[in-house]
Design an enzyme around this catalytic site. Sequence first.
Site, PDB file in Angstrom:
ATOM      1  N   ILE A   1       0.766  -1.331  -0.124  1.00 11.37           N
ATOM      2  CA  ILE A   1      -0.117   0.035   0.012  1.00 11.37           C
ATOM      3  C   ILE A   1       0.823   1.112  -0.072  1.00 11.37           C
ATOM      4  O   ILE A   1       0.428   2.210  -0.659  1.00 11.37           O
ATOM      5  CB  ILE A   1      -0.775   0.091   1.070  1.00 11.37           C
ATOM      6  CG1 ILE A   1      -1.963  -1.137   1.081  1.00 11.37           C
ATOM      7  CG2 ILE A   1      -1.954   1.313   1.068  1.00 11.37           C
ATOM      8  CD1 ILE A   1      -2.750  -1.549   2.179  1.00 11.37           C
TER       9      ILE A   1
ATOM     10  N   ARG B   1      -3.467   1.917  10.898  1.00 11.05           N
ATOM     11  CA  ARG B   1      -4.160   1.502  12.130  1.00 11.05           C
ATOM     12  C   ARG B   1      -4.070   2.671  12.893  1.00 11.05           C
ATOM     13  O   ARG B   1      -3.193   3.413  13.257  1.00 11.05           O
ATOM     14  CB  ARG B   1      -3.557   0.220  12.538  1.00 11.05           C
ATOM     15  CG  ARG B   1      -3.867  -0.910  11.812  1.00 11.05           C
ATOM     16  CD  ARG B   1      -5.156  -1.388  12.070  1.00 11.05           C
ATOM     17  NE  ARG B   1      -5.539  -2.602  11.496  1.00 11.05           N
ATOM     18  CZ  ARG B   1      -6.364  -2.847  10.172  1.00 11.05           C
ATOM     19  NH1 ARG B   1      -6.530  -1.777   9.526  1.00 11.05           N
ATOM     20  NH2 ARG B   1      -6.302  -3.995   9.892  1.00 11.05           N
TER      21      ARG B   1
ATOM     22  N   ASP C   1      -8.445   7.827   8.656  1.00  7.02           N
ATOM     23  CA  ASP C   1      -9.334   6.822   8.457  1.00  7.02           C
ATOM     24  C   ASP C   1      -9.681   5.679   9.522  1.00  7.02           C
ATOM     25  O   ASP C   1     -10.586   4.920   9.502  1.00  7.02           O
ATOM     26  CB  ASP C   1      -9.066   6.108   7.072  1.00  7.02           C
ATOM     27  CG  ASP C   1      -9.980   4.838   6.554  1.00  7.02           C
ATOM     28  OD1 ASP C   1     -11.543   5.235   6.699  1.00  7.02           O
ATOM     29  OD2 ASP C   1      -9.697   3.913   6.198  1.00  7.02           O
TER      30      ASP C   1
ATOM     31  N   GLU D   1     -12.184   2.089  17.719  1.00 10.09           N
ATOM     32  CA  GLU D   1     -13.382   2.181  16.654  1.00 10.09           C
ATOM     33  C   GLU D   1     -14.405   1.082  16.966  1.00 10.09           C
ATOM     34  O   GLU D   1     -14.158  -0.021  17.354  1.00 10.09           O
ATOM     35  CB  GLU D   1     -12.715   1.511  15.219  1.00 10.09           C
ATOM     36  CG  GLU D   1     -11.716   2.471  14.855  1.00 10.09           C
ATOM     37  CD  GLU D   1     -10.940   2.110  13.543  1.00 10.09           C
ATOM     38  OE1 GLU D   1     -11.377   0.957  12.810  1.00 10.09           O
ATOM     39  OE2 GLU D   1      -9.812   2.660  12.902  1.00 10.09           O
TER      40      GLU D   1
ATOM     41  N   HIS E   1     -12.921   4.453   8.683  1.00  9.81           N
ATOM     42  CA  HIS E   1     -12.307   2.975   8.269  1.00  9.81           C
ATOM     43  C   HIS E   1     -12.775   2.355   7.067  1.00  9.81           C
ATOM     44  O   HIS E   1     -13.648   1.549   7.176  1.00  9.81           O
ATOM     45  CB  HIS E   1     -12.286   2.068   9.549  1.00  9.81           C
ATOM     46  CG  HIS E   1     -11.219   0.750   9.420  1.00  9.81           C
ATOM     47  ND1 HIS E   1     -10.543   0.331  10.440  1.00  9.81           N
ATOM     48  CD2 HIS E   1     -10.648   0.320   8.312  1.00  9.81           C
ATOM     49  CE1 HIS E   1      -9.515  -0.267  10.141  1.00  9.81           C
ATOM     50  NE2 HIS E   1      -9.637  -0.559   8.792  1.00  9.81           N
TER      51      HIS E   1
ATOM     52  N   SER F   1     -10.815  -0.091   2.297  1.00 10.39           N
ATOM     53  CA  SER F   1     -11.276  -1.008   1.145  1.00 10.39           C
ATOM     54  C   SER F   1     -12.470  -1.086   0.752  1.00 10.39           C
ATOM     55  O   SER F   1     -12.831  -1.802   0.171  1.00 10.39           O
ATOM     56  CB  SER F   1     -10.819  -2.496   1.851  1.00 10.39           C
ATOM     57  OG  SER F   1     -11.660  -2.776   2.835  1.00 10.39           O
TER      58      SER F   1
END
Length: 321
Positions: free
Chosen positions: A159, A239, A263, A268, A286, A289
């Site tokens: 990534i 993360r 994000d 969370e 989040h 993806s």
Amino acid sequence: MSKPRLIVSRQIPPDVVARIHEEYDCPYTGADMDADTLIRAVTDHRADALMITSHLPFRRDVIDRLPGHIRIVATCSVGTDHIEIPAAKARGLPMTNTPDVLTECTADLAFMLMLNAFRRGYEYDRVMREGWRVHYGLGEMMGRRASGKTLGLVGYGRIGQAMARRARGFGMKILYTARNRAAPEVEEGATYFSDLRAMLPHCDALSLHAPGGAATAKVMNAETFGLLPKGAVFVNAARGSLVDEAALIAALQSGHLYGAGLDVFNNEPEYDTRFAALPNTFLAPHMGSATVETRNAMGFRALDNIAAVLEGKAPIDPIWS
Ligand code: DGY
């Protein structure tokens, strides 16, 4: 011949559900299972396989309670920090993740966060929704230019490299820090720093692309944020655990950081809502993806892994060996 039995611990895309119903005996409801519900479902259904996501902490207490008929657990995520890998290994339980298929969309989202942080995306959107009625002077509401700036990457895996490719298209200079230096053809001109602290003072923007877990916990903290130049932009689509959030909020409030695009968060979905009060911060729940294409591909990849193991083959994406 009867179909293999599968349990899915969370809601997944309709196309993936359709394939599951073709190939598996699965009492899918889309319900979000906690550990106890999951153990009960797996046991009652005498499941051969289990599909989970990163939302469920998959620690020793869960792994040790799985019945012996479970032959594979596939997580629909590239991240594995929710899994206590030594516990799976100790049980000899094959576990797989979904690398590669989410690289491009996660990098797209990280880039979106960065542009919004440089160009005041949240504030512009808010002005419009509040009914923009006055012209701004040419000296008002100015953002910062992203093109041509220097981007530092923490982590230069799939990534991180995809983020670098996008940034090169914007004429950005790329710096990166990672455990190991990449080969020249992978670096593509990016400058390697073995030490994060040495890289930070050179970054107009910093984007995190390292895995979560003990080794990276709070790598960004009051000291490391302080090493970024005043006016830098900070991006995290990796993360939340990589960041000391109190230090990040302080750096955004003081103006030491120009802006942030976030994000992922420490807690969370109960994230620290002080972030919501910061106009220079663009937020997402989040969603790195979260495209139809990628979420389908993740589900299919998890199913391919499950099928391989149930057919007696090696898993495609083992998370331990
Ligand atoms: C991943 O795949 O690790 C994403 O962050 C979703 O959890």
